[in-house]
Write an enzyme that holds these catalytic residues in place. Structure first.
Site, PDB file in Angstrom:
ATOM      1  NE  ARG A  70      -2.095  -1.607   3.131  1.00  0.00           N
ATOM      2  CZ  ARG A  70      -2.295  -2.885   3.654  1.00  0.00           C
ATOM      3  NH1 ARG A  70      -2.913  -3.901   3.013  1.00  0.00           N
ATOM      4  NH2 ARG A  70      -1.613  -3.449   4.779  1.00  0.00           N
ATOM      5  CD  GLU A 107       2.034 -12.015  16.856  1.00  0.00           C
ATOM      6  OE1 GLU A 107       1.513 -11.747  15.752  1.00  0.00           O
ATOM      7  OE2 GLU A 107       1.416 -12.499  17.805  1.00  0.00           O
TER       8      GLU A 107
HETATM    9  P1  AMP Z   1       4.789  -2.904  11.228  1.00  0.00           P
HETATM   10  O1  AMP Z   1       5.928  -3.707  10.556  1.00  0.00           O
HETATM   11  O2  AMP Z   1       4.237  -3.845  12.223  1.00  0.00           O
HETATM   12  O3  AMP Z   1       4.783  -1.574  11.423  1.00  0.00           O
HETATM   13  O4  AMP Z   1       3.503  -3.024  10.009  1.00  0.00           O
HETATM   14  C1  AMP Z   1       3.395  -2.085   9.175  1.00  0.00           C
HETATM   15  C2  AMP Z   1       3.116  -2.770   7.649  1.00  0.00           C
HETATM   16  O5  AMP Z   1       1.850  -3.663   8.049  1.00  0.00           O
HETATM   17  C3  AMP Z   1       2.459  -1.907   6.858  1.00  0.00           C
HETATM   18  O6  AMP Z   1       3.004  -2.024   5.710  1.00  0.00           O
HETATM   19  C4  AMP Z   1       0.914  -1.954   6.998  1.00  0.00           C
HETATM   20  O7  AMP Z   1       0.490  -1.941   5.632  1.00  0.00           O
HETATM   21  C5  AMP Z   1       0.602  -3.441   7.591  1.00  0.00           C
HETATM   22  N1  AMP Z   1      -0.260  -3.190   8.918  1.00  0.00           N
HETATM   23  C6  AMP Z   1      -0.059  -3.918   9.972  1.00  0.00           C
HETATM   24  N2  AMP Z   1      -1.037  -3.651  10.781  1.00  0.00           N
HETATM   25  C7  AMP Z   1      -2.035  -3.104   9.980  1.00  0.00           C
HETATM   26  C8  AMP Z   1      -3.362  -3.105  10.334  1.00  0.00           C
HETATM   27  N3  AMP Z   1      -3.955  -3.324  11.605  1.00  0.00           N
HETATM   28  N4  AMP Z   1      -4.156  -2.631   9.320  1.00  0.00           N
HETATM   29  C9  AMP Z   1      -3.516  -2.355   8.229  1.00  0.00           C
HETATM   30  N5  AMP Z   1      -2.429  -2.932   7.930  1.00  0.00           N
HETATM   31  C10 AMP Z   1      -1.640  -3.292   8.720  1.00  0.00           C
END
Ligand code: AMP
Length: 182
Positions: A70, A107
């Site tokens: 995205r 995770e």
């Molecule tokens: P992180 O590495 O945990 O910060 O996750 C970020 C990535 O995961 C981003 O590219 C988001 O598109 C996706 N992502 C994580 N959690 C969500 C959520 N609750 N809703 C939508 N996209 C998420």
């Protein structure tokens, strides 16, 4: 809840109203932030691109790095708005030419992001763009990739921060710009 100081409140409200919460996707217990209604609403989409770009208009950004998938949708028009090039940061094995990569923890297990080795000119100024900041693992990996390529990260511009997951704590050295914080 909104936390941007540049974007008008009415725009932030319109953006927030067009993000759909989908419970238990893709796994039970995850509240997925679905941005597809926002993409399909021309004023909300335009306001989002404006909001993500606004603080960097005078910043001499050379490249915008968008994070798969995205981050591509927002990053490309942000690059156009800033007069910068666009660099896709992809999951491992998707880019065809020579790459540099960075692993990060999930995770369960690890993942890897890659950019083309020749995509970022050493010494250039780079803005990273994504839709959601959750744990910060993806963002941190992108920052390390830019550093490996010899670029300077001028900011990380994100549509929505999930503040309870404390992703910003992984990015203490980065100017983080978020339109919405929930
Ligand atoms: P992180 O590495 O945990 O910060 O996750 C970020 C990535 O995961 C981003 O590219 C988001 O598109 C996706 N992502 C994580 N959690 C969500 C959520 N609750 N809703 C939508 N996209 C998420």
């Amino acid at each position: 809840m909104t936390n941007d100081t540049v974007t008008p409140d009415a725009d932030l409200a319109l953006i927030e109203a067009n993000i759909r919460d989908v419970p238990d996707f893709p796994h039970e217990g995850i509240l997925f932030k679905d941005i597809t209604p926002l993409l399909n609403h021309r004023e909300a989409f335009a306001a989002t691109v404006d909001g993500l770009s606004a603080p960097y208009r005078e910043g001499g950004v050379d490249h915008v790095v968008g994070l798969e998938a995205r981050g591509f949708i927002f990053g490309a028009p942000v690059a156009m708005a800033l007069g910068a090039g666009f660099v896709p940061a992809r999951k491992a094995g998707k880019l065809p030419a020579n790459t540099i990569d960075q692993a990060y923890d999930l995770e369960y297990g690890t993942a890897t992001v890659e950019i083309h080795a020749d995509a970022i000119t050493p010494g250039s100024r780079v803005l990273i763009v994504d839709d959601v900041l959750a744990t910060g693992g993806t963002g941190r990996a992108a920052v390390e990739l830019v550093h490996k390529a010899g670029g300077t990260v001028v900011g990380f511009s994100v549509l929505m921060e999930l503040s309870a997951l404390r992703g910003r704590e992984k990015l203490p050295d980065v100017e983080l710009h978020t339109l919405l914080s929930v």
